[in-house]
Design a protein around this motif. Structure first.
Motif, PDB file in Angstrom:
ATOM      1  N   VAL A  61       0.903  -1.194  -0.021  1.00  0.00           N
ATOM      2  CA  VAL A  61      -0.004  -0.222  -0.004  1.00  0.00           C
ATOM      3  C   VAL A  61       0.552   1.286  -0.167  1.00  0.00           C
ATOM      4  N   GLU A  62       2.012   1.075   0.776  1.00  0.00           N
ATOM      5  CA  GLU A  62       2.771   2.254   0.823  1.00  0.00           C
ATOM      6  C   GLU A  62       3.620   2.499  -0.481  1.00  0.00           C
ATOM      7  N   ASP A  65       1.305   4.170  -2.982  1.00  0.00           N
ATOM      8  CA  ASP A  65       1.634   5.667  -2.985  1.00  0.00           C
ATOM      9  C   ASP A  65       2.961   6.078  -3.362  1.00  0.00           C
ATOM     10  N   ARG A  66       4.086   5.660  -3.225  1.00  0.00           N
ATOM     11  CA  ARG A  66       5.148   6.108  -3.811  1.00  0.00           C
ATOM     12  C   ARG A  66       5.361   6.284  -5.243  1.00  0.00           C
ATOM     13  N   ALA A  68       2.816   6.447  -7.321  1.00  0.00           N
ATOM     14  CA  ALA A  68       1.742   7.642  -7.371  1.00  0.00           C
ATOM     15  C   ALA A  68       2.657   8.907  -7.554  1.00  0.00           C
ATOM     16  N   ASP A  69       3.138   8.780  -6.313  1.00  0.00           N
ATOM     17  CA  ASP A  69       4.041  10.140  -6.139  1.00  0.00           C
ATOM     18  C   ASP A  69       5.137  10.372  -7.214  1.00  0.00           C
ATOM     19  N   ARG A 256      -8.900  -2.425  -6.093  1.00  0.00           N
ATOM     20  CA  ARG A 256      -7.700  -1.918  -5.325  1.00  0.00           C
ATOM     21  C   ARG A 256      -6.866  -3.077  -4.563  1.00  0.00           C
TER      22      ARG A 256
END
Length: 316
Positions: A61-62, A65-66, A68-69, A256
């Protein structure tokens, strides 16, 4: 040349999940000099926190996010990234010459990052031949693991101080209008003696041995994957439980969880899990019975969590 092997893996790789690579660099037989760079180039953290190593199980999950960033900040498409399941950072994969010019869409503000300045032997998969003549090519996981391993061993990434700023090494500051214009011209195909020659390879030891890098990355990957499966199972089973408790839309939850589960367990020996992850990610808008599919995904993640729970890192 046969496919390289690391014999006595426990002697070469003293890694438990999350162990700093610095603890084992003197024992892995790479012939790589791991002393800090003599100069002190500017560094910065990006997508990592002080003290974080590049090779250790990461919560998927983390990691999502990385990714996506990184895509948002760089302009690079997610399809042009490869992520090792034991890696803390995505690696661009489209590089033909190992420079930002391979990415016309690249946001100049992230052009300082070393992953955009890799030498040819790091942008390409290693292709080796076994003793029986079988051709062997690095997998995505193996290649991305090798790239991150090399960057950290050579101190291009330091867990405490972060990544070397490649543009700063070249004397370029994009906040200066003249430097920004110079970089823009180069990105458009213009010649620039310094930028044309700039690459991470100049910061790597000259006595590197590719076959040992390949073998060591593969050994670290094999040793650390159970921990990665365990971290993913703990995280994703909890996320599924949270979705069930919160009444999250089943179709959204299915999509997801299937994306995350398909990434974390793409080579799982649980065929039902693979089937359900792939059925949703291939057609996220065509789930015939989202509640039933959600239950199936949740059950698969619970099984995988329990299967790999023995390998949870002590810090999980």
């Amino acid at each position: 040349m046969g496919k390289p092997e690391v014999t006595e893996v426990n002697d070469f790789i003293g890694l438990s999940a999350g162990s700093p690579l610095d603890q084992v660099t003197c024992r892995i037989g790479l012939g790589v000099t791991t002393e800090p760079l003599s100069a002190s180039p500017p560094r910065r953290h990006y997508l990592t926190e002080p003290g974080q190593v590049l090779l250790a199980p990461v919560d998927p999950v983390e990691m999502l996010d990385r990714i996506a960033d990184f895509c948002r900040d760089s302009g690079v498409a997610v399809s042009d990234l490869v992520v090792s399941r034991i890696g803390a950072f995505p690696v661009p994969v489209k590089a033909a010459g190992g420079t930002p010019q391979d990415y016309p869409e690249l946001n100049a503000e992230l052009a300082w990052h070393p992953v955009f300045w890799l030498p040819p032997e790091m942008t390409l998969r290693a292709t080796l031949t076994d003793d029986d003549g079988t051709i062997w090519i690095e997998t995505d996981d193996e290649w991305a693991t090798r790239v991150l391993l090399t960057l950290e061993l050579a101190k291009i990434y330091d867990p405490e101080t972060g990544w070397i700023d490649m543009l700063a090494i070249a004397g370029i500051d994009l906040s200066v209008p003249a430097d920004a214009a110079r970089f823009e011209t180069w990105m458009a195909g213009g010649a620039d003696e310094i930028l044309d020659a700039l690459e991470v390879g100049d910061l790597l030891p000259g006595d590197r041995a590719l076959e040992w890098e390949v073998a060591t990355a593969g050994a670290i990957l094999a040793r650390t994957m159970p921990g990665a499966y365990a971290v993913a199972g703990l995280s994703l089973a909890q996320l599924a439980d949270d979705y069930a408790h919160d009444g999250t839309d089943p179709a959204f939850a299915c999509y997801r969880l299937s994306v995350l589960g398909g990434f974390a367990y793409r080579d799982s020996d649980d065929p039902d899990a693979i089937d359900v992850f792939r059925s949703v990610t291939n057609d996220p808008d065509g789930i015939p019975d989202p509640p039933a599919t959600f239950d199936r995904i949740r059950g698969a993640l619970t099984r995988l969590r329990d299967q790999w729970a023995y390998a949870l890192p002590a810090t999980a």
